[in-house]
Design an enzyme around this catalytic site. Structure first.
Site, PDB file in Angstrom:
ATOM      1  N   GLU A 122      23.230 -33.094 -64.129  1.00 18.54           N
ATOM      2  CA  GLU A 122      22.854 -31.735 -63.734  1.00 18.54           C
ATOM      3  C   GLU A 122      21.800 -31.166 -64.686  1.00 18.54           C
ATOM      4  OE1 GLU A 122      26.839 -30.201 -63.490  1.00 18.54           O
ATOM      5  OE2 GLU A 122      27.180 -31.396 -61.673  1.00 18.54           O
ATOM      6  N   GLY A 157      35.057 -33.195 -64.133  1.00 16.56           N
ATOM      7  CA  GLY A 157      34.357 -31.964 -63.766  1.00 16.56           C
ATOM      8  C   GLY A 157      35.276 -30.976 -63.080  1.00 16.56           C
ATOM      9  N   SER A 174      34.115 -37.209 -59.591  1.00 18.92           N
ATOM     10  CA  SER A 174      35.261 -37.036 -58.684  1.00 18.92           C
ATOM     11  C   SER A 174      36.567 -37.598 -59.247  1.00 18.92           C
ATOM     12  CB  SER A 174      34.977 -37.664 -57.306  1.00 18.92           C
ATOM     13  OG  SER A 174      33.880 -37.024 -56.697  1.00 18.92           O
ATOM     14  N   HIS A 223      23.504 -35.138 -69.028  1.00 22.41           N
ATOM     15  CA  HIS A 223      24.270 -34.990 -67.788  1.00 22.41           C
ATOM     16  C   HIS A 223      23.296 -34.889 -66.611  1.00 22.41           C
ATOM     17  CE1 HIS A 223      26.861 -33.372 -64.690  1.00 22.41           C
ATOM     18  NE2 HIS A 223      27.873 -33.826 -65.399  1.00 22.41           N
ATOM     19  N   LYS A 256      31.199 -27.101 -67.148  1.00 26.37           N
ATOM     20  CA  LYS A 256      29.899 -26.718 -66.559  1.00 26.37           C
ATOM     21  C   LYS A 256      29.688 -25.199 -66.727  1.00 26.37           C
ATOM     22  CE  LYS A 256      30.255 -30.759 -63.709  1.00 26.37           C
ATOM     23  NZ  LYS A 256      29.940 -31.451 -62.447  1.00 26.37           N
TER      24      LYS A 256
HETATM   25  P1  PGA Z   1      33.194 -33.903 -60.907  1.00 31.59           P
HETATM   26  O1  PGA Z   1      32.069 -33.786 -62.048  1.00 31.59           O
HETATM   27  O2  PGA Z   1      34.435 -34.420 -61.548  1.00 31.59           O
HETATM   28  O3  PGA Z   1      33.325 -32.527 -60.374  1.00 31.59           O
HETATM   29  O4  PGA Z   1      32.643 -34.869 -59.870  1.00 31.59           O
HETATM   30  C1  PGA Z   1      31.964 -34.757 -63.053  1.00 31.59           C
HETATM   31  C2  PGA Z   1      30.841 -34.421 -63.996  1.00 31.59           C
HETATM   32  O5  PGA Z   1      29.818 -33.891 -63.553  1.00 31.59           O
HETATM   33  O6  PGA Z   1      30.932 -34.664 -65.213  1.00 31.59           O
END
Ligand code: PGA
Length: 254
Positions: A99, A236, A215, A97, A13
């Site tokens: 986001e 992530g 997660s 993604h 990210k």
């Molecule tokens: P996370 O993010 O493992 O922090 O939940 C996963 C992702 O957004 O690809």
């Protein structure tokens, strides 16, 4: 033909905070890669770090961009195109993604990004996932629509360059309370597989790899990888922790 390797991608990210740390982490990933022959490891870095990382580690380790432009070229300030990425050797990209979607990327734009990336022969990891679960199974229709709109018109011959990452939005990031359960994931991977077969036919659609993301950590990675149709992980938060990543790879190796 379907790869029988597990694909694990660290999605950094907007991290880490500088080039020194980005290269140190990428170096760590390229060492981890040697630990696990049955695991394909990749790292998705911010655009700014890709040229240096590619120069130093790109030969041995697949590097991923985290998005790209839905335009081929031209007057699009701040955008980076698929051909620009391949010109420096970047052959992989994470698209759609949640986001990026939250920042305004529409299904239509993501379809344009997928098309441009595949036209440059890039490997696309297309993220899909519902924002919430609904008792009336509306979340199933939601993910089906994401897949249809991103992949509509894509040729069967491009299917080997596509991977799907199922990432339920409610299970992603620091605000998430937990990863999705085995049943929740299984329900959706069946839906995804059915849609891929509908779009690309039994062989090409059946061969597309499906990853889980949201997660993922060292405690849950083994059970996540044991779910039918799950052939890899998009990681992530844990991707920034070198030790945690090593432990995920070692567990996935078994
Ligand atoms: P996370 O993010 O493992 O922090 O939940 C996963 C992702 O957004 O690809």
């Amino acid at each position: 033909m379907k790869s029988n390797k597990i694909l694990i991608i660290g999605n950094l990210k907007q991290n880490p905070k500088n080039i020194k740390e980005a290269l140190a982490l990428t170096r760590h990933y390229s060492q981890l890669k040697k630990l696990a022959k049955n695991v394909e490891l990749g790292i998705a870095l911010p655009f700014i770090f890709l040229p240096a990382a590619q120069k130093e580690f790109g030969k041995g380790l697949p590097l991923y961009a985290q998005t790209l432009s839905d335009a081929k070229d031209g007057a699009h300030t701040g955008e980076v195109g698929a051909a620009q990425l391949t010109s420096i050797g970047i052959k992989n990209v994470v698209l759609g993604h949640s986001e990026r979607r939250a920042r305004g990327n529409t299904n239509e734009e993501i379809a344009g990004q997928v098309e441009n990336a595949l036209a440059e022969n890039m490997h696309v990891v297309l993220c899909v996932g519902e924002r919430a679960r609904h008792a009336d199974a509306e979340h199933i229709n939601f993910v089906e629509k994401q897949l249809e709109s991103a992949l509509f018109g894509i040729k069967k011959t491009d299917a080997p360059n596509i991977t799907i990452a199922y990432e339920p939005v409610w299970a992603i990031g620091a605000a998430a309370t937990r990863a999705a359960t085995e049943n929740e994931i299984y329900e959706m991977t069946i839906t995804i597989r059915k849609k891929l077969v509908e779009l690309f036919g039994r062989t090409a659609g059946g061969d597309i790899r499906i990853l889980y993301g949201g997660s993922v950590n060292t405690e849950n990675c083994e059970s996540l990888l044991s779910i039918h149709h799950i052939e890899g992980l998009l990681v992530g938060r844990a991707s920034l922790d070198a030790k945690e990543m090593k432990s995920i790879i070692l567990k996935a190796k078994k």
